[in-house]
Write a protein that holds these residues in place. Structure first.
Motif, PDB file in Angstrom:
ATOM      1  N   SER A 113       0.844  -1.195   0.000  1.00  0.00           N
ATOM      2  CA  SER A 113       0.000   0.000   0.000  1.00  0.00           C
ATOM      3  C   SER A 113       0.880   1.246   0.000  1.00  0.00           C
ATOM      4  N   ALA A 114       1.989   1.176   0.743  1.00  0.00           N
ATOM      5  CA  ALA A 114       2.943   2.284   0.715  1.00  0.00           C
ATOM      6  C   ALA A 114       3.584   2.412  -0.659  1.00  0.00           C
ATOM      7  N   ASN A 115       3.810   1.295  -1.331  1.00  0.00           N
ATOM      8  CA  ASN A 115       4.333   1.318  -2.693  1.00  0.00           C
ATOM      9  C   ASN A 115       3.354   2.030  -3.625  1.00  0.00           C
ATOM     10  N   ALA A 116       2.062   1.763  -3.435  1.00  0.00           N
ATOM     11  CA  ALA A 116       1.049   2.387  -4.290  1.00  0.00           C
ATOM     12  C   ALA A 116       1.046   3.905  -4.122  1.00  0.00           C
ATOM     13  N   THR A 117       1.014   4.375  -2.883  1.00  0.00           N
ATOM     14  CA  THR A 117       0.977   5.823  -2.666  1.00  0.00           C
ATOM     15  C   THR A 117       2.298   6.475  -3.066  1.00  0.00           C
ATOM     16  N   GLY A 118       3.420   5.804  -2.792  1.00  0.00           N
ATOM     17  CA  GLY A 118       4.717   6.358  -3.170  1.00  0.00           C
ATOM     18  C   GLY A 118       4.883   6.432  -4.670  1.00  0.00           C
ATOM     19  N   GLY A 119       4.426   5.391  -5.382  1.00  0.00           N
ATOM     20  CA  GLY A 119       4.532   5.384  -6.834  1.00  0.00           C
ATOM     21  C   GLY A 119       3.688   6.464  -7.477  1.00  0.00           C
ATOM     22  N   VAL A 120       2.468   6.651  -6.976  1.00  0.00           N
ATOM     23  CA  VAL A 120       1.609   7.717  -7.493  1.00  0.00           C
ATOM     24  C   VAL A 120       2.251   9.075  -7.237  1.00  0.00           C
ATOM     25  N   GLY A 121       2.755   9.266  -6.024  1.00  0.00           N
ATOM     26  CA  GLY A 121       3.377  10.548  -5.684  1.00  0.00           C
ATOM     27  C   GLY A 121       4.570  10.861  -6.556  1.00  0.00           C
ATOM     28  N   LEU A 122       5.451   9.877  -6.756  1.00  0.00           N
ATOM     29  CA  LEU A 122       6.660  10.119  -7.545  1.00  0.00           C
ATOM     30  C   LEU A 122       6.327  10.458  -8.987  1.00  0.00           C
ATOM     31  N   HIS A 123       5.421   9.691  -9.606  1.00  0.00           N
ATOM     32  CA  HIS A 123       5.166   9.902 -11.033  1.00  0.00           C
ATOM     33  C   HIS A 123       4.325  11.152 -11.280  1.00  0.00           C
ATOM     34  N   ALA A 124       3.510  11.563 -10.306  1.00  0.00           N
ATOM     35  CA  ALA A 124       2.835  12.849 -10.433  1.00  0.00           C
ATOM     36  C   ALA A 124       3.865  13.979 -10.396  1.00  0.00           C
ATOM     37  N   ALA A 125       4.786  13.906  -9.435  1.00  0.00           N
ATOM     38  CA  ALA A 125       5.821  14.934  -9.327  1.00  0.00           C
ATOM     39  C   ALA A 125       6.746  14.917 -10.540  1.00  0.00           C
ATOM     40  N   ASP A 126       7.049  13.725 -11.057  1.00  0.00           N
ATOM     41  CA  ASP A 126       7.939  13.611 -12.211  1.00  0.00           C
ATOM     42  C   ASP A 126       7.316  14.244 -13.445  1.00  0.00           C
ATOM     43  N   LEU A 127       6.019  13.977 -13.679  1.00  0.00           N
ATOM     44  CA  LEU A 127       5.364  14.577 -14.838  1.00  0.00           C
ATOM     45  C   LEU A 127       5.343  16.098 -14.711  1.00  0.00           C
ATOM     46  N   LEU A 128       5.043  16.606 -13.529  1.00  0.00           N
ATOM     47  CA  LEU A 128       5.001  18.057 -13.369  1.00  0.00           C
ATOM     48  C   LEU A 128       6.386  18.684 -13.557  1.00  0.00           C
ATOM     49  N   THR A 129       7.434  17.982 -13.129  1.00  0.00           N
ATOM     50  CA  THR A 129       8.789  18.475 -13.377  1.00  0.00           C
ATOM     51  C   THR A 129       9.054  18.565 -14.868  1.00  0.00           C
ATOM     52  N   ASP A 130       8.626  17.550 -15.623  1.00  0.00           N
ATOM     53  CA  ASP A 130       8.792  17.576 -17.073  1.00  0.00           C
ATOM     54  C   ASP A 130       7.923  18.667 -17.711  1.00  0.00           C
ATOM     55  N   LEU A 131       6.706  18.835 -17.182  1.00  0.00           N
ATOM     56  CA  LEU A 131       5.821  19.862 -17.730  1.00  0.00           C
ATOM     57  C   LEU A 131       6.348  21.267 -17.458  1.00  0.00           C
ATOM     58  N   LYS A 132       7.111  21.436 -16.381  1.00  0.00           N
ATOM     59  CA  LYS A 132       7.755  22.728 -16.141  1.00  0.00           C
ATOM     60  C   LYS A 132       8.738  23.039 -17.266  1.00  0.00           C
TER      61      LYS A 132
END
Length: 634
Positions: A443-462
């Motif tokens: 469950s921690a993997n699920a929340t951590g994975g969502v958090g990382l890839h949301a932040a990663d996409l926004l970094t790329d979108l910047k």
């Protein structure tokens, strides 16, 4: 960068690649001078340029897969994932420039193609982050088994794709309106501008990266390849002293023949480097011998030392990470405020007035993505990890919350707090499903994975926002990268880690895994199951972590330079001392160059360090695969 009110968006000039203002229609009373989105559309956006082309996608998937393998090797060695996007952009520019000079390609590889390629590569390369390569190895350590590879590929892809969709409703607020810095995204945009504006700079950096990669790979051959005609160099050289009748190398106090660790050290701050050296000396030079002398550690081997030391290091890392995260409460509060508007769509007629309606991802994609992928994720949790369905359903909104928090914190500090968010989720599910280790870990993997890839996409979108790219195309690019990364990381992990006992060894210390496994074991068995000395070690580690964070925050400015980094100090406790020594050497060399030869440092540190890491890690994986398939003696 903490802000009390949204700043105005910087206004790039045409020299930065934006077209001159044109006659875009404007809503009554709204001008580009007062609306940062309309200004961007008129002055920066390059809608007619090639962006998400077939060659950009293919290059991104291939380069991202390579970077993913490199990061897999590094994270099992050090517990950290290293930067992907800038290195990928340099590589892509060099490859396409070579093909263009050979007349294999007719058209130049544009800056926006490189930006789209970077989005693909970043999503693939960071498949090792977000707890993926901490949670899955931890599950293997704790249960002795993993689901079949095909199912794990689907799991990684679904969780990462949910993170991509979770970024949609907050992108415009964080990037378009508030203009959060997202330092890595900004640096990527500047790198792409430099590459495509000054070809010789790019060629020099690509040559340095390639040359360093060859040197790193050659060293691995000399060290690890077991050919009959080759005399191997030793893995390490012991420091010239003994403790309790054992050579320093028995305590892992040695100099390793590894350029990977030196390269990784050059990419961290010098403060982190010397903090790691200090932590290694205190942990392996003083604490470990004391525990051996008292009989708390049974023998002088890394695995025996680490099995005791991990409690101290984990407590330090978790306590410092949680407290640092708590001090970012303003970012967290703003994140929760943003959550209230996630499901609030535009009123009738507003869509026509929205200047970016045809460019940004439609808000409806967010609930649609979760409606399609959410049930799949819940099914996978129940089927693969025996997580109760209600716990799986609860994990989805929690993942959205974590994604919003991780994105804002990343935008303001350039640090994605998955190391803090993971333990938080473990604590939550430890209370909801006590004794259920798979639920606690995955469950921690699920929340951590969502958090990382949301932040990663926004970094790329910047990066895309600064370059004038189409955000909807970058969103699609990110999904291609998710598929590539998931397909690569699972089978190679199974080759590198054939059995649980490989984890926590000198070859693969896997410190992030040890932390996650330690937290789960503690929640499942209780503090009483720990040896008394380990409890004291954990208490001291937690206290030290809190103290270092408080000192870093409140000490006088003149003294802050002398306060160890809690992250670096804690990491040094759970990896071999030889790795920390190599990190310090790399950080020291880079710091010397930055102070004495800043121009040379700017031109060489990143490509040479990345080359060392890529060359050693990729050939290290190749040799491991050859040994696993019986094509080379072990």
């Amino acid at each position: 960068m903490s802000q009390s009110s949204p700043p105005s968006t910087p206004r790039p000039s045409a020299a930065h690649g934006g077209p001159p203002p044109d006659a875009h229609s404007q809503a009554p009373g709204v001008s580009a001078e007062t609306d940062p989105e309309r200004y961007w559309l008129q002055n920066v956006y390059q809608g007619g340029s090639r962006q998400l082309t077939v060659r950009a996608v293919i290059a991104g998937m291939l380069i991202g897969a390579v970077m993913c393998l490199s990061n897999l090797y590094v994270i099992l060695k050090t517990g950290w994932s290293l930067g992907v996007t800038i290195t990928a952009c340099i590589l892509a520019f060099a490859v396409f420039g070579t093909l263009r000079s050979l007349r294999v390609l007719k058209n130049d590889f544009t800056a926006l193609e490189n930006n789209a390629m970077g989005s693909v590569a970043s999503a693939a390369g960071y498949m090792t982050g977000g707890g993926n390569m901490a949670a899955v190895p931890a599950l293997l350590m704790l249960t002795g088994a993993l689901p079949p590879s095909g199912w794990l590929v689907v799991w990684f892809a679904v969780i990462s794709a949910l993170g991509v969709f979770a970024a949609i409703p907050i992108k415009r607020q964080l990037i378009n309106i508030e203009a959060l810095p997202f330092p890595t995204g900004t640096a990527t945009a500047e790198t792409i501008r430099a590459l495509h504006g000054h070809g010789e700079v790019a060629r020099r950096k690509s040559r340095l990266l390639t040359g360093a990669g060859v040197i790193g790979a050659f060293l691995v051959v000399l060290r690890d390849a077991r050919f009959t005609w080759l005399t191997n160099i030793p893995d390490k050289v012991s420091l010239p002293f003994s403790m309790l009748g054992k050579k320093a190398s028995a305590w892992t106090l040695s100099l390793d023949f590894s350029l990977l660790m030196v390269g990784a050290g050059a990419l961290v701050s010098f403060k982190t480097g010397w903090s790691m050296l200090l932590g290694a000396v205190l942990a392996y030079g003083f604490l470990a011998p004391a525990m051996v002398a008292q009989g708390e550690i049974a023998e002088v081997t890394y695995k025996a030392i680490n099995s005791w030391m991990v409690w101290t290091g984990s407590a330090l890392l978790v306590s410092s990470g949680l407290l640092s995260f708590a001090f970012q409460w303003r970012s967290v509060a703003r994140s929760f405020k943003a959550l209230s508007g996630l499901f609030g769509g535009k009123r009738s007629g507003e869509e026509e007035k929205d200047p970016l309606a045809g460019i940004e991802c439609p808000p409806s994609w967010f609930p649609l993505g979760f409606a399609v992928l959410g049930p799949v994720a819940v099914f996978l949790m129940a089927h693969l990890f025996q997580i109760p369905w209600w716990a799986g359903v609860l994990a989805l909104p929690l993942a959205v919350v974590m994604g919003v928090i991780a994105s804002r914190v990343t935008g303001e500090t350039d640090t994605t707090p998955t190391k803090a968010l993971g333990p938080v989720t473990q604590l939550i599910f430890g209370g909801l499903a006590p004794g259920n280790i798979p639920a606690n870990v995955m469950s921690a993997n699920a929340t951590g994975g969502v958090g990382l890839h949301a932040a990663d996409l926004l970094t790329d979108l910047k990066s895309g926002w600064l370059l004038g790219a189409n955000p909807r195309q970058q969103f699609i690019a990110q999904l291609f990268g998710v598929v590539a990364g998931a397909a690569v990381v699972v089978p190679v992990f199974n080759i590198l880690i054939p059995t649980p006992d490989v984890l926590g060894s000198v070859d693969f210390p896997a410190p992030a895994t040890m932390v996650w496994a330690g937290v789960s074991k503690l929640l499942a068995t209780g503090v009483a199951a720990m040896p008394v000395s380990a409890r004291w070690g954990a208490t001291c580690g937690a206290t030290l972590g809190i103290t270092l964070v408080l000192l870093e925050r409140w000490a006088p400015s003149k003294l802050k330079a002398f306060i160890p980094s809690a992250a670096g100090f804690g990491l040094a406790i759970v990896i071999p001392a030889s790795s920390s020594i190599a990190f310090f050497i790399g950080a020291g060399i880079a710091e010397f160059l930055r102070r004495k030869k800043p121009v040379l440092a700017e031109a060489t540190v990143l490509p040479v360090s990345s080359g060392f890491i890529a060359g050693e890690s990729l050939l290290g994986i190749g040799i491991a695969m050859l040994k696993a398939f019986g094509m080379m003696p072990k």
